[in-house]
Write a protein that holds these residues in place. Sequence first.
Motif, PDB file in Angstrom:
ATOM      1  N   ASP A 146      24.435  -2.203  18.496  1.00 34.30           N
ATOM      2  CA  ASP A 146      25.110  -1.729  19.710  1.00 34.30           C
ATOM      3  C   ASP A 146      26.625  -1.702  19.521  1.00 34.30           C
ATOM      4  N   GLN A 147      27.173  -2.763  18.917  1.00 33.49           N
ATOM      5  CA  GLN A 147      28.621  -2.818  18.695  1.00 33.49           C
ATOM      6  C   GLN A 147      29.089  -1.698  17.780  1.00 33.49           C
ATOM      7  N   ALA A 148      28.348  -1.456  16.717  1.00 36.98           N
ATOM      8  CA  ALA A 148      28.747  -0.411  15.768  1.00 36.98           C
ATOM      9  C   ALA A 148      28.756   0.956  16.437  1.00 36.98           C
ATOM     10  N   LEU A 149      27.765   1.229  17.270  1.00 35.00           N
ATOM     11  CA  LEU A 149      27.700   2.519  17.949  1.00 35.00           C
ATOM     12  C   LEU A 149      28.857   2.693  18.928  1.00 35.00           C
ATOM     13  N   GLN A 150      29.365   1.578  19.465  1.00 31.49           N
ATOM     14  CA  GLN A 150      30.496   1.637  20.390  1.00 31.49           C
ATOM     15  C   GLN A 150      31.839   1.721  19.658  1.00 31.49           C
ATOM     16  N   GLN A 151      31.950   1.017  18.521  1.00 30.36           N
ATOM     17  CA  GLN A 151      33.237   0.892  17.847  1.00 30.36           C
ATOM     18  C   GLN A 151      33.534   2.049  16.891  1.00 30.36           C
ATOM     19  N   PHE A 152      32.521   2.692  16.355  1.00 25.63           N
ATOM     20  CA  PHE A 152      32.719   3.723  15.346  1.00 25.63           C
ATOM     21  C   PHE A 152      32.142   5.054  15.842  1.00 25.63           C
ATOM     22  N   LYS A 153      32.697   6.134  15.372  1.00 25.86           N
ATOM     23  CA  LYS A 153      32.250   7.459  15.791  1.00 25.86           C
ATOM     24  C   LYS A 153      31.044   7.876  14.957  1.00 25.86           C
ATOM     25  N   ILE A 154      29.933   7.186  15.204  1.00 21.97           N
ATOM     26  CA  ILE A 154      28.695   7.458  14.493  1.00 21.97           C
ATOM     27  C   ILE A 154      27.619   7.838  15.500  1.00 21.97           C
ATOM     28  N   ALA A 180      28.861  12.591  12.092  1.00 21.03           N
ATOM     29  CA  ALA A 180      29.313  13.944  11.804  1.00 21.03           C
ATOM     30  C   ALA A 180      30.235  13.983  10.597  1.00 21.03           C
ATOM     31  N   HIS A 181      30.973  12.871  10.363  1.00 19.76           N
ATOM     32  CA  HIS A 181      31.961  12.819   9.288  1.00 19.76           C
ATOM     33  C   HIS A 181      31.769  11.545   8.462  1.00 19.76           C
ATOM     34  N   ARG A 182      32.163  11.592   7.197  1.00 21.08           N
ATOM     35  CA  ARG A 182      31.863  10.492   6.285  1.00 21.08           C
ATOM     36  C   ARG A 182      32.669   9.227   6.559  1.00 21.08           C
ATOM     37  N   ALA A 183      33.920   9.368   6.987  1.00 22.38           N
ATOM     38  CA  ALA A 183      34.776   8.191   7.131  1.00 22.38           C
ATOM     39  C   ALA A 183      34.199   7.156   8.096  1.00 22.38           C
ATOM     40  N   PRO A 184      33.839   7.524   9.327  1.00 20.51           N
ATOM     41  CA  PRO A 184      33.272   6.508  10.223  1.00 20.51           C
ATOM     42  C   PRO A 184      31.940   5.953   9.730  1.00 20.51           C
ATOM     43  N   ALA A 185      31.156   6.765   9.004  1.00 26.77           N
ATOM     44  CA  ALA A 185      29.887   6.268   8.475  1.00 26.77           C
ATOM     45  C   ALA A 185      30.132   5.176   7.439  1.00 26.77           C
ATOM     46  N   PHE A 186      31.095   5.392   6.520  1.00 28.96           N
ATOM     47  CA  PHE A 186      31.443   4.366   5.540  1.00 28.96           C
ATOM     48  C   PHE A 186      31.971   3.114   6.223  1.00 28.96           C
ATOM     49  N   GLU A 187      32.871   3.305   7.195  1.00 29.85           N
ATOM     50  CA  GLU A 187      33.488   2.162   7.868  1.00 29.85           C
ATOM     51  C   GLU A 187      32.453   1.331   8.616  1.00 29.85           C
ATOM     52  N   ALA A 188      31.566   2.007   9.323  1.00 32.88           N
ATOM     53  CA  ALA A 188      30.546   1.295  10.089  1.00 32.88           C
ATOM     54  C   ALA A 188      29.586   0.555   9.166  1.00 32.88           C
ATOM     55  N   CYS A 189      29.190   1.183   8.067  1.00 33.87           N
ATOM     56  CA  CYS A 189      28.253   0.551   7.137  1.00 33.87           C
ATOM     57  C   CYS A 189      28.869  -0.724   6.551  1.00 33.87           C
ATOM     58  N   ARG A 190      30.128  -0.646   6.126  1.00 37.05           N
ATOM     59  CA  ARG A 190      30.803  -1.822   5.562  1.00 37.05           C
ATOM     60  C   ARG A 190      30.930  -2.933   6.612  1.00 37.05           C
ATOM     61  N   TRP A 191      31.286  -2.555   7.829  1.00 39.54           N
ATOM     62  CA  TRP A 191      31.419  -3.556   8.896  1.00 39.54           C
ATOM     63  C   TRP A 191      30.074  -4.210   9.191  1.00 39.54           C
ATOM     64  N   LEU A 192      29.013  -3.425   9.207  1.00 38.77           N
ATOM     65  CA  LEU A 192      27.694  -3.966   9.522  1.00 38.77           C
ATOM     66  C   LEU A 192      27.231  -4.992   8.494  1.00 38.77           C
ATOM     67  N   ILE A 193      27.340  -4.690   7.208  1.00 40.33           N
ATOM     68  CA  ILE A 193      26.846  -5.648   6.220  1.00 40.33           C
ATOM     69  C   ILE A 193      27.724  -6.888   6.173  1.00 40.33           C
ATOM     70  N   ASP A 194      29.038  -6.721   6.289  1.00 43.21           N
ATOM     71  CA  ASP A 194      29.930  -7.885   6.261  1.00 43.21           C
ATOM     72  C   ASP A 194      29.680  -8.788   7.466  1.00 43.21           C
ATOM     73  N   THR A 195      29.480  -8.192   8.628  1.00 44.00           N
ATOM     74  CA  THR A 195      29.264  -8.986   9.840  1.00 44.00           C
ATOM     75  C   THR A 195      27.882  -9.607   9.843  1.00 44.00           C
TER      76      THR A 195
END
Length: 243
Positions: A146-154, A180-195
């Motif tokens: 839920d947090q990732a969907l709110q914080q990142f444009k994914i 839609a774009h690669r940057a938020p997908a990369f950012e969200a993925c990194r945030w998810l695994i680290d968190t």
Amino acid sequence: MRVKVLFFGVLKDLVHTSEEQLNLAEGATLAQLLDHYQRIIPQLKSFQPSLAFSINQAYAHPETELQAGDEVALLPPVSGGAPRVALTRETIATQHILEQIKHPEDGATVVFEGIVRNHTRGRRTLYLDYEAYEAMARKQLESLADQALQQFKIRDLAIVHRLGRLEIGETSVLIVVASAHRAPAFEACRWLIDTLKRKVPIWKKEYFEDGAVWADGEPFPDELLRAEGTHSGAPASNLKSPS
């Protein structure tokens, strides 16, 4: 005729088994097989619009006629009506989950797989064993989604974590993010695994040729200890070992 039926994810919990042998009339279809289980477990009806089927590891239409000895799988979706997160003791089907996530409007999907490696700090690893406080871990994973969907444009995501014994080379955790774009997908993925590694109560035991140890973990974040500490006001123990 007899067929083998496999259940995954939430369906396995509803049916209370991962597989069973089922006797059907000659010429029975996948739809008739599903009707059989819906009569036994009415909750399955809520999943029918979003279920996928396979026969002998190939996707199949509900009206497909079955043959004796077929292996039939009932496949709940990762998104679009089913939970975005899962804990499983089955092999993680990365390609299937990726195909379920992707939509025509997506310009990017980022996939992270945590893999069991054959060494840790110079010691040869034989296998790993994961355990979790499952109810809390599932709740925490849902919160992360839920947090990732709110914080990142994914647009969507999936998180699947294995439990139990894992062999070398197997996937222990899968994260798929679509946008839609690669940057938020990369950012969200990194945030998810680290968190996930810092907050979700999943522990890893490593088995070596000369013994076994629980993996050293990162400390819980300070804000968790303040916000979710013991009700008595005593300090919470910091014994977390991440996946």
